[in-house]
Design an enzyme around this catalytic site. Structure first.
Site, short mmCIF file in Angstrom:
data_model
loop_
_atom_site.label_atom_id
_atom_site.label_comp_id
_atom_site.label_asym_id
_atom_site.label_seq_id
_atom_site.Cartn_x
_atom_site.Cartn_y
_atom_site.Cartn_z
N HIS A 233 0.87 -1.19 0.00
CA HIS A 233 0.00 0.00 0.00
C HIS A 233 0.90 1.23 0.00
O HIS A 233 1.88 1.28 0.74
CB HIS A 233 -0.88 -0.02 1.26
CG HIS A 233 -1.93 1.04 1.28
ND1 HIS A 233 -1.65 2.36 1.56
CD2 HIS A 233 -3.26 0.99 1.04
CE1 HIS A 233 -2.78 3.06 1.49
NE2 HIS A 233 -3.77 2.26 1.18
N CYS A 271 -3.76 2.58 -4.54
CA CYS A 271 -4.66 3.43 -3.76
C CYS A 271 -4.64 4.82 -4.39
O CYS A 271 -3.67 5.57 -4.23
CB CYS A 271 -4.22 3.49 -2.30
SG CYS A 271 -5.26 4.59 -1.32
N HIS A 298 -7.75 0.36 -4.18
CA HIS A 298 -8.45 1.22 -3.22
C HIS A 298 -8.88 2.44 -4.03
O HIS A 298 -8.02 3.22 -4.45
CB HIS A 298 -7.50 1.70 -2.12
CG HIS A 298 -7.21 0.68 -1.07
ND1 HIS A 298 -6.47 0.97 0.05
CD2 HIS A 298 -7.59 -0.62 -0.95
CE1 HIS A 298 -6.38 -0.11 0.81
NE2 HIS A 298 -7.05 -1.09 0.22
N ASP A 351 -12.91 3.31 -0.72
CA ASP A 351 -12.16 3.63 0.50
C ASP A 351 -12.66 4.93 1.11
O ASP A 351 -13.12 5.84 0.39
CB ASP A 351 -10.67 3.74 0.09
CG ASP A 351 -9.74 3.46 1.24
OD1 ASP A 351 -10.22 3.11 2.32
OD2 ASP A 351 -8.52 3.58 1.03
N HIS A 352 -12.61 5.01 2.43
CA HIS A 352 -12.84 6.27 3.17
C HIS A 352 -14.06 7.06 2.73
O HIS A 352 -13.93 8.14 2.14
CB HIS A 352 -11.63 7.20 3.05
CG HIS A 352 -10.38 6.62 3.58
ND1 HIS A 352 -9.19 7.28 3.55
CD2 HIS A 352 -10.12 5.42 4.15
CE1 HIS A 352 -8.25 6.52 4.08
NE2 HIS A 352 -8.79 5.37 4.44
N TYR A 368 -14.64 4.77 7.89
CA TYR A 368 -15.18 3.44 7.57
C TYR A 368 -16.63 3.27 8.01
O TYR A 368 -17.03 2.19 8.43
CB TYR A 368 -14.29 2.35 8.16
CG TYR A 368 -13.00 2.22 7.38
CD1 TYR A 368 -12.92 1.37 6.28
CD2 TYR A 368 -11.88 2.97 7.69
CE1 TYR A 368 -11.76 1.26 5.54
CE2 TYR A 368 -10.71 2.88 6.96
CZ TYR A 368 -10.66 2.01 5.88
OH TYR A 368 -9.51 1.91 5.14
C1 DNO Z 1 -6.43 3.19 5.55
C2 DNO Z 1 -5.85 2.03 4.93
C3 DNO Z 1 -4.49 1.69 5.47
C4 DNO Z 1 -4.03 0.38 4.88
C5 DNO Z 1 -2.66 -0.02 5.27
C6 DNO Z 1 -2.21 -1.18 4.46
O1 DNO Z 1 -7.54 3.50 5.39
O2 DNO Z 1 -5.83 2.16 3.57
O3 DNO Z 1 -4.52 1.56 6.84
O4 DNO Z 1 -4.87 -0.64 5.33
O5 DNO Z 1 -1.77 1.01 5.13
O6 DNO Z 1 -1.23 -1.87 5.14
#
Ligand code: DNO
Length: 407
Positions: A233, A271, A298, A351-352, A368
């Protein structure tokens, strides 16, 4: 794309039944109760897996198996922790799980200064404010080297910011930065945090690159024999914090890593929100260059202001061109299908999300909550559906017959 949703385990306020209704059948999860560095035993993996299967879902991606700090610094028991890591990968593979996300950010995982930035429409978003970060570093953490690293102008602005903070705001800012965001696995007190940071004082960016490369070189035989794809990531945010280097922030970082360890099992979690915080990251070019090793997506967008601040934007807005990213992902999947690659479908999780509607009154993991991510998923699903419908059935979906002409 294989629609996926992150689940933090039985204590997550968003249940598997909720996720089932979102339509994402692929679960992204981890054994958060196992301390960093320890082996994930097969029975522990199976117990977690059974919970997911009972809900009619499957556990397709591990996010994350965290990397012990000793491995990042190559000190102490790092060799033992690498052996444990390999054993965990073998155990996951024995349970049918072959995609593992991880990061190599020193000390902290992802970092924000504010977890509930109010947006104009009444929802809230995660955000990162550079003055808040500097104020924390200089006047709360009081890191000894910080005064030498920032310009006098930056110090003065951070001081003005700090002087406006109440005691309660200082505590909130401190907790946001070091108490551990969801999935970060480790939280610290100020003293512990300072100690952890000082341990990196002698490590250069090149040292950290080498430690990552050596770690992955040690893993590759296990990855290739078990078929596990490790997907790093990117750093979030993609620049150094507290004077410590970060090595997965830019196109150049990716080139260094993948040139040194070219195995396709040495994969990437693309991501968009993390890479997208840097204006000099050309997302589409980075995606295309490493497409064949992207095993996890992501999808989210960030909005930056050019001064180092950013917040999480709506999934189809902000600085990320989500149309281009979805199109690139579908193009790569098409290529894999044509090559006869069985696991051509790439897991993607929204994500987020913003905290919004009923979730504003609930206690959920920052970034989340259910509804904001559901909205993101729905938007990306629609975009993906639309793009794939525009690809003429009998034609290869590639740059030559680009669908841009349709729009
Ligand atoms: C946050 C996530 C990160 C991710 C880690 C992967 O929202 O994208 O915490 O899980 O960095 O190891």
């Amino acid at each position: 794309m294989k629609e996926s949703f992150r689940w933090y385990g039985p204590k997550d306020a968003v249940s598997l039944a909720d996720i089932r209704q979102a339509g994402a059948l692929n679960i992204v999860s981890a054994l958060h109760h196992v301390p960093n560095g320890e082996v994930w035993e097969i029975n522990q993996i199976k117990t977690h897996q059974a919970l997911i299967q009972e809900a009619g879902l499957s556990w397709g991606v591990v996010e994350s198996v965290p990397i012990h700090e000793d491995i990042k610094q190559r000190v102490g028991d790092y060799e033992k922790y690498i052996e444990n890591y390999k054993k965990t990968l073998e155990n996951l593979s024995a349970c049918g799980i072959h995609t593992v996300c991880y990061n190599f950010m020193p000390v902290l995982d992802w970092t924000r200064t504010h977890l509930y930035k109010p947006l104009e429409d009444g929802s809230t978003a995660l955000s990162f404010e550079i003055d808040a970060m500097r104020a924390f570093d200089l006047f709360i953490l009081k890191r000894p080297q910080a005064f030498e690293e920032y310009s006098s102008e930056a110090i003065a602005t951070a001081k003005t910011y700090f002087d406006t903070l109440t005691t309660e705001e200082i505590k909130k800012l401190t907790d946001s930065i070091i108490a551990g965001l969801p999935g970060a696995e480790e939280g610290y007190t100020l003293t512990q945090f300072n100690e952890r940071i000082q341990a990196y004082k002698h490590l250069s960016k090149n040292d950290l690159h080498q430690h990552l490369i050596l770690f992955m070189q040690a893993l590759v035989p296990t990855l290739e024999s078990t078929g596990v794809h490790m997907c790093i990531h990117p750093d979030d945010p993609p620049h150094p914090l507290f004077g410590i280097p970060r090595v997965v922030s830019t196109a150049e970082d990716l080139d260094i890593y993948y040139n040194a360890v070219p195995s396709r099992n040495n994969g990437l979690t693309f991501c968009t929100g993390s890479f997208g915080v840097r204006a000099d990251n050309e997302l589409l070019a980075m995606f295309t260059r490493h497409a064949s090793r992207i095993h996890f997506l992501h999808f989210r967008s960030t909005q930056r202001d050019g001064k180092g601040n950013f917040y999480e934007a709506n999934h189809l807005e902000g600085d990320v061109d989500m149309y281009a990213m979805v199109k690139a992902a579908l193009t790569e999947e098409q290529r894999r299908k044509e090559e006869g690659i069985a696991d051509w479908e790439i897991p993607m999780r929204p994500d987020h999300g913003h905290q919004m509607l009923d979730d504003l009154n609930k206690n959920t993991n920052p970034g989340y909550s259910a509804i904001g991510r559901l909205k993101g998923l729905a938007e990306i699903r629609g975009l993906s559906f639309g793009i794939s419908k525009m690809i003429p059935k009998n034609q290869r979906f590639n740059e030559q017959n680009s669908i841009d002409g349709f729009l």
